[in-house]
Design a protein around this motif. Structure first.
Motif, mmCIF file in Angstrom:
data_model
loop_
_atom_site.group_PDB
_atom_site.id
_atom_site.type_symbol
_atom_site.label_atom_id
_atom_site.label_comp_id
_atom_site.label_asym_id
_atom_site.label_seq_id
_atom_site.Cartn_x
_atom_site.Cartn_y
_atom_site.Cartn_z
ATOM 1 N N LEU A 153 2.798 4.799 4.754
ATOM 2 C CA LEU A 153 1.580 4.377 4.060
ATOM 3 C C LEU A 153 1.308 5.328 2.892
ATOM 4 C CD1 LEU A 153 -0.848 3.257 6.902
ATOM 5 C CD2 LEU A 153 0.965 2.003 5.736
ATOM 6 N N PRO A 154 0.656 4.838 1.839
ATOM 7 C CA PRO A 154 0.483 5.659 0.625
ATOM 8 C C PRO A 154 -0.200 6.995 0.868
ATOM 9 C CG PRO A 154 -0.061 3.374 0.157
ATOM 10 C CD PRO A 154 0.150 3.457 1.640
ATOM 11 N N ASP A 155 -1.080 7.094 1.866
ATOM 12 C CA ASP A 155 -1.753 8.376 2.097
ATOM 13 C C ASP A 155 -0.840 9.406 2.749
ATOM 14 O OD1 ASP A 155 -1.496 7.387 4.645
ATOM 15 O OD2 ASP A 155 -3.654 7.209 5.030
ATOM 16 N N GLY A 156 0.376 8.987 3.136
ATOM 17 C CA GLY A 156 1.321 9.919 3.734
ATOM 18 C C GLY A 156 0.973 10.350 5.146
ATOM 19 N N ALA A 189 7.491 -4.466 5.896
ATOM 20 C CA ALA A 189 6.731 -4.449 4.644
ATOM 21 C C ALA A 189 5.271 -4.189 4.986
ATOM 22 C CB ALA A 189 6.881 -5.765 3.884
ATOM 23 N N ILE A 190 4.566 -3.531 4.059
ATOM 24 C CA ILE A 190 3.153 -3.196 4.240
ATOM 25 C C ILE A 190 2.352 -3.901 3.160
ATOM 26 C CG2 ILE A 190 1.471 -1.330 4.480
ATOM 27 C CD1 ILE A 190 3.643 -1.257 6.569
ATOM 28 N N SER A 191 1.220 -4.486 3.509
ATOM 29 C CA SER A 191 0.371 -5.162 2.538
ATOM 30 C C SER A 191 -0.222 -4.144 1.570
ATOM 31 C CB SER A 191 -0.751 -5.916 3.252
ATOM 32 O OG SER A 191 -1.589 -5.009 3.946
ATOM 33 N N PRO A 192 -0.586 -4.585 0.359
ATOM 34 C CA PRO A 192 -1.137 -3.643 -0.624
ATOM 35 C C PRO A 192 -2.404 -2.926 -0.147
ATOM 36 C CG PRO A 192 -0.493 -5.690 -1.701
ATOM 37 C CD PRO A 192 -0.370 -5.925 -0.234
ATOM 38 N N ASP A 193 -3.180 -3.552 0.736
ATOM 39 C CA ASP A 193 -4.385 -2.882 1.229
ATOM 40 C C ASP A 193 -4.112 -2.020 2.468
ATOM 41 O OD1 ASP A 193 -3.922 -4.769 3.148
ATOM 42 O OD2 ASP A 193 -5.779 -5.896 2.815
ATOM 43 N N ASN A 194 -2.841 -1.935 2.882
ATOM 44 C CA ASN A 194 -2.406 -1.088 4.010
ATOM 45 C C ASN A 194 -3.016 -1.499 5.351
ATOM 46 O OD1 ASN A 194 -0.994 0.564 2.120
ATOM 47 N ND2 ASN A 194 -2.906 1.666 1.698
#
Length: 664
Positions: free
Chosen positions: A433-436, A475-480
């Motif tokens: 996830l983008p937040d790592g 795959a992960i949705s853009p809103d995570n």
């Protein structure tokens, strides 16, 4: 009933009956006996069976010979079909080559005529007009005078096509020089060729002559290849070549393959941006030569080392002759790479792609990639991902994911190991996830592992279990908030990451779903499967929107973040770039084996693909100009690009991951 071994006695007339009655009975018995079937002995029956068997066997052998004859004829017809298909395809490519050559020679002539005096300009213009109006009879007669055999019908068609495209207007400008002008009597491509030689003979500068020498020799080789194996350039290049110079030309039908484009002896000019200039046609007569200064040659060699034509680094040995109007590919060195990118129209017609001059230039387009780290995982690396901060790399192998810190140079050892699934099962996908702080891992097991990376020691905070025995891609949705998993049973499972629950399943693939990507707005999902299909799903309505059928299994795909292009990696070694709302697509042919992974850069201007052929290829979106290429020591199974497009990570079959720095 009867005494043993004694047959019943025949009927006798009762005593006292008349002789006539007896005679009538005898006659009736004789008549009834005549209607009974003929009785054969065992020997006679076997003989008849033998005769019938021999008759059937003879018929069988006769039919077998007919079948073998038909099979032979079928094979021969198939061979002829393949041969005619390749020839027609090759001729199609040749037509486009000739068209491109005519256009380039036209441009060259337009740029060189201003160097002549006004008087000679008029003479050259008249000669060019004569060349454009030449008939096929005159063309054949001219070729016959020159000692060459007449053009076959296919070459005549090419000459006609070339002559049509050569008839374009030229803008003239006066130039203060007076030079003699030789006469011309050739038409079509030959006329322009001779005109190039004439102009070259009128240039006083040695450098100018060398430049025209390359152009004219190149055009001569292209015009006559396939007609003769050797062309002796004497009177075409008056004053430019030593008399009797021989130019080796390869037979255009000597190269075999399912895709003959660009492989018929010589690569096409301007097609795919790889044959840099018409000079590439001249054997030993090209722009990268001893005439090039040291810095330019070094730049060309460096660019060639990274698999791209040196559009930027090349400097002409005669800068005063460089013309801004010429395509960049015409002013660069020849790489000799055959055509590899083809545009496929709605009706299935394939044409080589003429790359634009800025295909490899501009902001956001890499020049090459430099290997900076090797991460020795210890097992085959089937999945990789890199953090948003570009500090950490995650490599998935057998039974575990290893975490690496790449922020510092030097040899690397993993900073953590996350044991997932069963020890003997391979990790097939891992998404960060983008937040790592959260890592999702899937592979050869029915469960997905969700790892909490925010704690001092990473731990599993949840497991998601499905009915499928394996997960091939995530795959992960853009809103995570949502995770999508491609399952080995063909289903696409939708998971709520917050509640750790199964929300929905998309059913459609008839074999395993192998790859997945999601649009930037989160409304569409793209999946590829081992059933040879790519499907698009509407995430709002929960239904399938599109289906694209292929002749090969789909191993990888990626959706362009900025445009309506979908890149698909095939088991057949092709990469196809589809427009999601139009029937147009591009087909790319640089891989030599199945394409195992694919990833778009976040800027959307380029993407990478990796394959079983050990290659990492970087392509320009969407037409697939080759930006750079790197060959590793084993199959490259997975790849990822950092969110800032500065790093590429690959995982390979030789139990390691490789980190590349992208150089712009």
């Amino acid at each position: 009933m009867f005494p043993q071994n004694r047959p019943p006695a025949p009927l006798q007339p009762p005593p006292g009956s008349s002789a006539s009655a007896a005679a009538a009975a005898a006659a009736a018995a004789a008549a009834s006996g005549s209607t009974q079937p003929l009785k054969l002995t065992y020997s006679e029956t076997l003989d008849r069976i033998k005769e019938e068997f021999q008759f059937l066997q003879t018929q069988y052998h006769s039919l077998k010979l007919e079948c073998e004859k038909l099979a032979t004829e079928k094979t021969e017809i198939q061979r002829h079909y393949v041969m005619y298909y390749e020839m027609s395809y090759g001729l199609n490519i040749e037509m486009h080559k000739q068209t491109e050559i005519a256009k380039r020679l036209n441009v060259i002539c337009a740029q060189l005529i201003p160097f002549l005096s006004q008087e000679h300009q008029q003479q050259v213009v008249q000669a060019m007009e004569r060349a454009k109006q030449v008939t096929m009879g005159e063309l054949n007669a001219s070729i016959g005078v020159r000692g060459l055999p007449p053009l076959p019908p296919t070459q005549q068609l090419q000459a006609q096509h070339l002559s049509q495209h050569a008839a374009q207007g030229l803008a003239m400008a006066p130039h203060p020089s007076g030079l003699p002008h030789p006469g011309l009597a050739l038409g079509g491509g030959s006329g322009l060729l001779a005109l190039s030689g004439a102009l070259g003979a009128q240039l006083a500068s040695k450098d100018e002559r060398a430049h025209l020498e390359a152009v004219a020799a190149a055009a001569a080789a292209e015009h006559h290849r396939g007609i003769t194996d050797k062309i002796i350039l004497t009177d075409h290049l008056t004053g430019l070549l030593t008399p009797g110079t021989e130019l080796q030309v390869q037979n255009p039908l000597a190269v075999q393959g399912a895709y003959p484009p660009g492989a018929f002896g010589l690569p096409p000019p301007g097609v795919n941006g790889e044959l840099a200039g018409a000079a590439g046609y001249g054997a030993g007569l090209h722009l990268v030569s001893p005439q090039m200064n040291g810095s330019a040659a070094a730049a060309a060699a460096a660019a060639a080392g990274y698999g791209r034509s040196p559009v930027v680094g090349y400097e002409s040995p005669h800068p005063h002759m460089r013309v801004p109007g010429l395509p960049a590919s015409l002013q660069s060195a020849a790489s000799g790479k055959p055509a590899y990118s083809f545009h496929v129209s709605a009706d299935g017609q394939m044409q080589p792609v003429p790359f634009p001059p800025d295909a490899l230039l501009g902001p956001g387009i890499p020049r090459h990639a430099r290997q900076i780290h090797t991460l020795s995982h210890g097992e085959v690396v089937c999945a990789v991902t890199i953090s948003t901060s570009t500090r950490h790399v995650y490599t998935g192998g057998k039974g575990c994911v290893k975490v690496w810190d790449i922020s510092q140079p030097g040899s690397k050892s993993p900073m953590a190991q996350l044991d997932c699934l069963n020890r003997d099962n391979y990790i097939r996908s891992c998404k960060l996830l983008p937040d790592g702080r959260t890592l999702i891992v899937g592979g050869e097991a029915s469960t997905l592992s969700i790892w909490d990376l925010a704690t001092p020691t990473p731990r599993i905070k949840a497991e998601l279990t499905s009915s499928a025995p394996a997960c091939y891609a995530l795959a992960i949705s853009p809103d995570n908030k949502v995770c999508f998993s491609c399952c080995s049973d063909g289903n696409i499972v939708v998971w709520d990451l917050h509640n750790q629950t199964l929300v929905r399943q998309f059913q459609g693939h008839t074999d395993g779903a192998s790859c997945i990507d999601i649009s930037n707005d989160g409304t569409k999902l793209w999946t590829g499967g081992l059933d040879n299909t790519v499907r698009c799903w509407d995430l709002r309505e929960g239904r399938q929107l599109q289906q694209h059928d292929f002749t090969s299994q789909i191993f990888s795909l990626g959706y362009c973040p900025t445009g309506e292009w979908l890149a698909v990696g095939m088991e057949s070694s092709n990469v196809e770039v589809l427009h999601v709302s139009k029937p147009d697509k591009y087909q790319l042919h640089l891989h030599e084996s199945c394409v195992l992974s694919l990833k778009f850069a976040y800027c959307g201007k380029w993407f990478v693909s990796t394959g079983k052929d050990n290659l990492l290829n970087a392509w320009r979106t969407p037409y697939g100009s080759s930006i750079f290429q790197s060959k590793e020591s084993s199959s490259v199974l997975s790849c990822d690009i950092s969110p800032d497009d500065q790093f590429i990570v690959t995982g390979s079959g030789d139990k390691k991951a490789t980190v590349y720095e992208v150089i712009y």
